[in-house]
Design a protein around this motif. Structure first.
Motif, PDB file in Angstrom:
ATOM      1  N   ILE A  80      -4.036   7.149   1.402  1.00 11.34           N
ATOM      2  CA  ILE A  80      -2.712   7.407   1.961  1.00 11.34           C
ATOM      3  C   ILE A  80      -2.907   8.100   3.299  1.00 11.34           C
TER       4      ILE A  80
ATOM      5  N   GLU B  33      -6.831  10.037   6.915  1.00 13.08           N
ATOM      6  CA  GLU B  33      -6.741   9.322   5.652  1.00 13.08           C
ATOM      7  C   GLU B  33      -7.021  10.269   4.494  1.00 13.08           C
TER       8      GLU B  33
ATOM      9  N   GLY C 252       0.481   3.714   3.308  1.00 15.23           N
ATOM     10  CA  GLY C 252      -0.356   3.556   2.148  1.00 15.23           C
ATOM     11  C   GLY C 252      -0.417   2.115   1.692  1.00 15.23           C
TER      12      GLY C 252
END
Length: 234
Positions: A169, A175, A234
């Motif tokens: 995500i 990240e 995501g």
């Protein structure tokens, strides 16, 4: 796949107390800087005094005083504000007795360092908060779930808890990894203002209809910074 943005950031310097709204926050492998670094305990023991047994704790607030104009700084000691507004430094001598008195902690209260937030941040999605309110027929305050990050995204309500652990995500430029759904305790059923009122219907609904999960934990193994308005994917 989904996309959105960070709408709110929250940090809780003292576990169990209300926290502070941020514009940005530093994050690393230990979680959000300054989050849940202090806790309330019964004096001389390792037994935590927590909001589920002492819901008046949420009448108190905790925040890190701004340092050099940096709202997300965490140097020095956090400041605690009692329900009437009086401010206390976390290391002030008279604070434990005053805290114990106002939260009905008959065995006393002691403020100590904790292990922090446990290398994770709690993310909740606005779509899920809205759907929960629709199902219960009233507005539900996101603050009940004590999130670090509130996200608005084009993801179906509650779909985030079905994402597989390990799912990447992206928050801002970094990240993160989805660790697990958040299994809920009784705390969201207590009014987040510290009014000592409980919403049992909410608690039962989360257990029965949502598998006792609401929100997801994410983590990261490097230093990062997130801010309100950052994109989410995501």
């Amino acid at each position: 796949m989904f996309a959105g943005e960070i709408k709110q950031l929250w940090r809780y310097p003292v576990k169990g107390l209300r926290g502070e709204s941020l514009r940005s926050a530093a994050v690393d492998a230990d979680g959000m800087a300054g989050d849940r670094v202090l806790g309330v305990f019964e004096p001389g023991t390792g037994k935590a005094v927590w909001g589920g047994s002492h819901p008046k704790m949420m009448g108190w607030e905790a925040a890190w005083p701004a340092q050099c104009g940096c709202a997300d700084a965490v140097s020095g000691s956090p400041v605690l504000y009692e329900p009437g507004g009086a401010a206390w430094s976390a290391d002030e001598a008279g604070l434990p007795a005053r805290l114990a008195e106002t939260i009905d902690a008959g065995k006393g209260a002691e403020i100590r360092r904790t292990a922090g937030a446990g290398d994770r941040m709690l993310v909740i999605f606005e779509a899920s908060v809205r759907r929960l309110g629709e199902e219960l027929g009233r507005e539900i305050a996101a603050a009940r779930f004590r999130p670090n990050v509130i996200v608005e995204a084009d993801l179906e309500p509650y779909a985030e808890t079905a994402l597989a652990p390990g799912t990447p995500i992206r928050l801002g430029e970094h990240e993160f990894t989805l660790l697990m759904p958040c299994e809920r305790c009784v705390l969201p059923s207590w009014d987040p203002s510290g009014s000592n009122e409980r919403d049992m219907e909410l608690h039962k609904h989360v257990i029965k209809e949502l598998g006792n999960h609401f929100g997801v934990y994410v983590g990261i193994g490097e230093s990062a910074r997130v801010a309100v308005g950052d994109p989410v994917a995501g």
